[in-house]
Design a protein around this motif. Structure first.
Motif, mmCIF file in Angstrom:
data_model
loop_
_atom_site.group_PDB
_atom_site.id
_atom_site.type_symbol
_atom_site.label_atom_id
_atom_site.label_comp_id
_atom_site.label_asym_id
_atom_site.label_seq_id
_atom_site.Cartn_x
_atom_site.Cartn_y
_atom_site.Cartn_z
ATOM 1 N N GLU A 23 35.137 43.332 35.481
ATOM 2 C CA GLU A 23 33.731 43.314 35.106
ATOM 3 C C GLU A 23 32.948 42.580 36.193
ATOM 4 O OE1 GLU A 23 30.826 41.759 31.485
ATOM 5 O OE2 GLU A 23 32.988 41.812 31.232
ATOM 6 N N GLY A 24 31.938 43.236 36.743
ATOM 7 C CA GLY A 24 31.160 42.630 37.805
ATOM 8 C C GLY A 24 31.730 42.941 39.176
ATOM 9 N N PHE A 25 30.884 42.909 40.190
ATOM 10 C CA PHE A 25 31.277 43.302 41.539
ATOM 11 C C PHE A 25 32.373 42.411 42.106
ATOM 12 C CE2 PHE A 25 30.528 42.911 46.173
ATOM 13 C CZ PHE A 25 30.877 44.201 46.540
ATOM 14 N N LEU A 26 32.177 41.098 42.050
ATOM 15 C CA LEU A 26 33.161 40.191 42.627
ATOM 16 C C LEU A 26 34.507 40.292 41.925
ATOM 17 C CD1 LEU A 26 31.271 36.875 43.497
ATOM 18 C CD2 LEU A 26 32.377 38.469 45.066
ATOM 19 N N ASN A 27 34.460 40.307 40.587
ATOM 20 C CA ASN A 27 35.699 40.394 39.821
ATOM 21 C C ASN A 27 36.427 41.705 40.103
ATOM 22 O OD1 ASN A 27 36.901 41.275 36.761
ATOM 23 N ND2 ASN A 27 37.455 39.250 37.527
ATOM 24 N N THR A 28 35.659 42.805 40.284
ATOM 25 C CA THR A 28 36.267 44.101 40.594
ATOM 26 C C THR A 28 36.983 44.054 41.937
ATOM 27 O OG1 THR A 28 34.586 45.286 39.323
ATOM 28 C CG2 THR A 28 35.794 46.543 40.961
ATOM 29 N N LEU A 29 36.347 43.436 42.935
ATOM 30 C CA LEU A 29 36.995 43.331 44.249
ATOM 31 C C LEU A 29 38.242 42.447 44.187
ATOM 32 C CD1 LEU A 29 34.080 43.013 46.837
ATOM 33 C CD2 LEU A 29 35.439 45.010 46.247
ATOM 34 N N ILE A 30 38.140 41.345 43.437
ATOM 35 C CA ILE A 30 39.296 40.451 43.303
ATOM 36 C C ILE A 30 40.460 41.180 42.651
ATOM 37 C CG2 ILE A 30 40.168 38.385 42.127
ATOM 38 C CD1 ILE A 30 37.331 37.188 42.495
ATOM 39 N N GLN A 31 40.162 41.908 41.571
ATOM 40 C CA GLN A 31 41.203 42.662 40.875
ATOM 41 C C GLN A 31 41.797 43.749 41.767
ATOM 42 O OE1 GLN A 31 42.577 42.115 37.879
ATOM 43 N NE2 GLN A 31 41.318 40.284 37.696
ATOM 44 N N PHE A 32 40.936 44.392 42.558
ATOM 45 C CA PHE A 32 41.428 45.452 43.447
ATOM 46 C C PHE A 32 42.419 44.884 44.471
ATOM 47 C CE2 PHE A 32 40.918 47.533 47.618
ATOM 48 C CZ PHE A 32 41.536 48.744 47.314
ATOM 49 N N PHE A 33 42.028 43.807 45.144
ATOM 50 C CA PHE A 33 42.911 43.247 46.172
ATOM 51 C C PHE A 33 44.152 42.588 45.566
ATOM 52 C CE2 PHE A 33 38.937 43.409 48.693
ATOM 53 C CZ PHE A 33 39.434 44.162 49.762
ATOM 54 N N THR A 34 44.058 42.183 44.300
ATOM 55 C CA THR A 34 45.226 41.633 43.614
ATOM 56 C C THR A 34 46.247 42.720 43.307
ATOM 57 O OG1 THR A 34 43.869 39.889 42.613
ATOM 58 C CG2 THR A 34 46.007 40.348 41.585
ATOM 59 N N HIS A 35 45.747 43.917 42.954
ATOM 60 C CA HIS A 35 46.638 45.006 42.516
ATOM 61 C C HIS A 35 46.854 46.088 43.567
ATOM 62 C CE1 HIS A 35 45.333 43.226 38.674
ATOM 63 N NE2 HIS A 35 46.471 43.681 38.176
ATOM 64 N N VAL A 36 46.232 45.959 44.745
ATOM 65 C CA VAL A 36 46.294 47.051 45.715
ATOM 66 C C VAL A 36 47.724 47.371 46.142
ATOM 67 C CG1 VAL A 36 46.014 45.587 47.776
ATOM 68 C CG2 VAL A 36 45.209 47.969 47.794
ATOM 69 N N LYS A 37 48.595 46.363 46.090
ATOM 70 C CA LYS A 37 49.994 46.616 46.463
ATOM 71 C C LYS A 37 50.698 47.536 45.467
ATOM 72 C CE LYS A 37 51.392 42.227 44.300
ATOM 73 N NZ LYS A 37 50.027 41.741 44.040
ATOM 74 N N GLU A 38 50.064 47.774 44.316
ATOM 75 C CA GLU A 38 50.649 48.649 43.292
ATOM 76 C C GLU A 38 50.138 50.081 43.422
ATOM 77 O OE1 GLU A 38 49.452 46.810 39.677
ATOM 78 O OE2 GLU A 38 50.311 44.853 40.205
ATOM 79 N N TYR A 39 49.523 50.410 44.551
ATOM 80 C CA TYR A 39 48.915 51.733 44.717
ATOM 81 C C TYR A 39 49.931 52.852 44.507
ATOM 82 C CZ TYR A 39 51.134 52.271 49.293
ATOM 83 O OH TYR A 39 52.048 52.416 50.306
#
Length: 581
Positions: free
Chosen positions: A184-200
């Motif tokens: 939720e929110g721009f910053l939180n979305t980016l944080i979540q993305f970079f946290t989970h990006v290794k699971e692509y």
């Protein structure tokens, strides 16, 4: 139409009451044609224009169907709501709209704006907002209140659009790379993305990147001009252009075809699909006037509670929808007649009001689809009706096949549309942006990006109003001193109008300049550039005149406009002489 008179004879006006005159104006032919523009263009339809409108309507439909599914997901709604929202705009705008090429349907800007309340209250609140914003838009149009939008500057809208573009794009990274997380929110979305990006997921990532390359390649291909002017060249150019226009649909359905042949629900190497979409059309029924608060244990909210919860949002949605539609109408006007802003607002309001009876979320004009419509050779708003019919057929018969549409392909379509939105609404206008607009632009952008789009537009508007107020409070005033043998002549020339916030500043500036001189014999106020002088500032001028006149100086006002002269006469200064030249 013969029963509606063009104009009352002048002799009859004196015999008619106030209400008879008003009713006469409402039901005259000119008013009727302005409120129902289809009465003017419908009789002019010919076979050739119908063929052009058919091509234009189908071209827009190819763009709209995949976009509508994608925009529904941006709004936090099931994909079928995108189809529901794409139906009535074409019909209503054909009746009430005045711009031939306007395409009214879902847009990403409104979708992301309503997302927070949709996640809180569910789909019913989106339909309620569609109905409520339509009522507001209709009222603004009928009572000619469109001038209220002038308080929201283009710089604020550009900042809002830029922030929305980044927020929308960030929400699509999840689908583009096949990730799964809540944010939720721009910053939180980016944080979540970079946290989970290794699971692509490799399949989704390859497809998403390939779709982006395809979409931008097809767009560039459509802009190429083939050499020569032979019949074959013209046919090939038209075919290439048509493929470019339909690139969204081609991309999505090619990916769906790939998924059909490779999808394995038991494998982790397959694509994330959009899944089941409800087939058919919703029943034509009144919009919901109550909903449930999902975050509060499914508490039922009655109408007034719902209106209170969404009050500001429905106003913001209405204003954004109107601003978008008016900008498009002015951009694509054929130039033969001026854009009737009130009528455009009425058309958008009607589209949302009637659309809410078919479970639509808020809609407005779309720049990219209107550009497609224009480029396709549209002749009349019938093209919008054809597009709506195409959406109805898709909702009725094609939804079972939408199951296999990969989410990555829809994410690519959204990102492509967002980039176009930024190009048309931000990058191009920024070339003409003044430096003074950068502050409200930046304020709106950063506040919208980090603290919410609704807060962003409020802060940006307030900041811009404060900047304009400060400019009014500190007008440019030139003061020149000419030294003679018998004393000094002071020339005071305001370079703009004088209003009450500038009164003290004006007095202090003139007094400070005069205090530097030993003997002032004459003070001349050159009011050539003053076309507005309120009573408070006029009184300040009287005080200056009385002070200087009392000390023996001659006070003269020159180049005074008639309306300014009336104000000066009202303050009854005995020490000021008016000598227009």
């Amino acid at each position: 139409m013969d029963s509606f008179h063009e104009e009352l004879p002048k002799g009859d006006d004196t015999k008619k009451s106030f209400w008879q005159k008003k009713i006469g104006k409402i039901f005259c032919k000119k008013t009727l044609y302005s409120r129902l523009p289809f009465l003017e263009w419908l009789p002019k339809i010919r076979i050739a224009s119908l063929v052009s409108d058919l091509i234009a309507g189908l071209s827009v439909g190819l763009t709209l169907v995949p976009q509508s599914l994608a925009y529904a997901t941006i709004a936090g709604l099931p994909p079928q709501y995108g189809l529901y929202s794409s139906i009535m705009g074409g019909f209503m705008y054909a009746i009430f709209g005045g711009t031939t090429s306007m395409s009214v349907a879902p847009v990403s800007l409104l979708a992301i704006t309503i997302y927070p309340v949709v996640t809180k209250f569910g789909p019913e609140v989106a339909v309620f907002l569609c109905f409520a914003s339509g009522i507001i838009e209709m009222a603004l149009g009928l009572f000619n209140l469109g001038f209220l939008l002038d308080f929201i500057s283009p710089a604020v809208i550009d900042g809002f659009t830029s922030a929305a573009a980044l927020i929308i794009s960030s929400t699509q990274l999840k689908s583009l790379f096949g990730l799964s997380y809540k944010s939720e929110g721009f910053l939180n979305t980016l944080i979540q993305f970079f946290t989970h990006v290794k699971e692509y997921r490799m399949a989704d990532t390859i497809m998403g990147v390939a779709c982006l390359i395809f979409l931008f390649s097809m767009r560039a291909l459509g802009r190429l001009k083939l050499p020569g002017d032979s019949a074959v060249t013209k046919i090939v150019s038209k075919l290439v252009w048509f493929l470019s226009i339909g690139r969204n649909a081609i991309c999505v359905f090619l990916c769906a075809g790939i998924a059909v042949n490779t999808y394995d629900p038991l494998s982790e190497d397959t694509f994330n699909l959009i899944g089941n979409i409800t087939s058919g059309l919703p029943s034509f029924s009144p919009p919901p006037l109550q909903t449930t608060n999902v975050t509060s244990g499914n508490k039922i909210l009655e109408f007034w509670e719902l209106a209170t919860e969404t009050g500001f949002l429905m106003i913001m949605v209405s204003l954004l929808a109107i601003l978008e539609a008016l900008a498009i109408a002015k951009s694509f006007s054929d130039g033969k007649k001026s854009v009737d802003a009130s009528q455009e607002i009425i058309a958008i309001g009607a589209s949302n009001i009637v659309g809410s009876f078919l479970s639509s979320f808020p809609v407005t004009g779309a720049f990219s689809r209107t550009a497609v419509n224009k480029a396709s050779g549209v002749q009349t708003p019938i093209s919008g009706v054809i597009t709506s019919v195409m959406v109805i057929l898709a909702a009725q018969f094609l939804t079972p096949y939408f199951f296999y549409i990969p989410k990555a392909s829809l994410a690519a379509v959204i990102i492509g549309a967002v980039i176009l939105m930024v190009e048309y609404h931000v990058i191009l206008p920024m070339w003409r942006t003044k430096k003074s607009d950068l502050i409200p632009f930046g304020t709106t952008f950063f506040a919208g990006l980090f603290f919410g789009l609704d807060l962003g537009i409020i802060v940006g508007t307030v900041v811009h109003i404060l900047i304009m107020s400060f400019a009014k409070a500190r007008p440019t005033i030139e003061i020149k001193a000419t030294h003679k043998e018998d004393g000094t002549i002071i020339l005071v020339m305001p370079r703009e109008s004088l209003v009450f916030p500038a009164a003290d500043y004006f007095i202090n500036l003139v007094k400070k300049a005069i205090s530097k001189e030993e003997k002032v014999t004459t003070v001349i106020f050159d009011l050539a550039f003053v076309n507005r002088l309120d009573f408070a500032t006029a009184k300040s001028l009287k005080c200056l005149s009385d002070d200087f006149g009392g000390s023996g100086a001659e006070v003269i006002a020159i180049n005074v406009m008639p309306k300014i002269l009336t104000v000066l006469q009202g303050i009854q200064s005995k020490k000021m002489n008016v000598a227009n030249c």
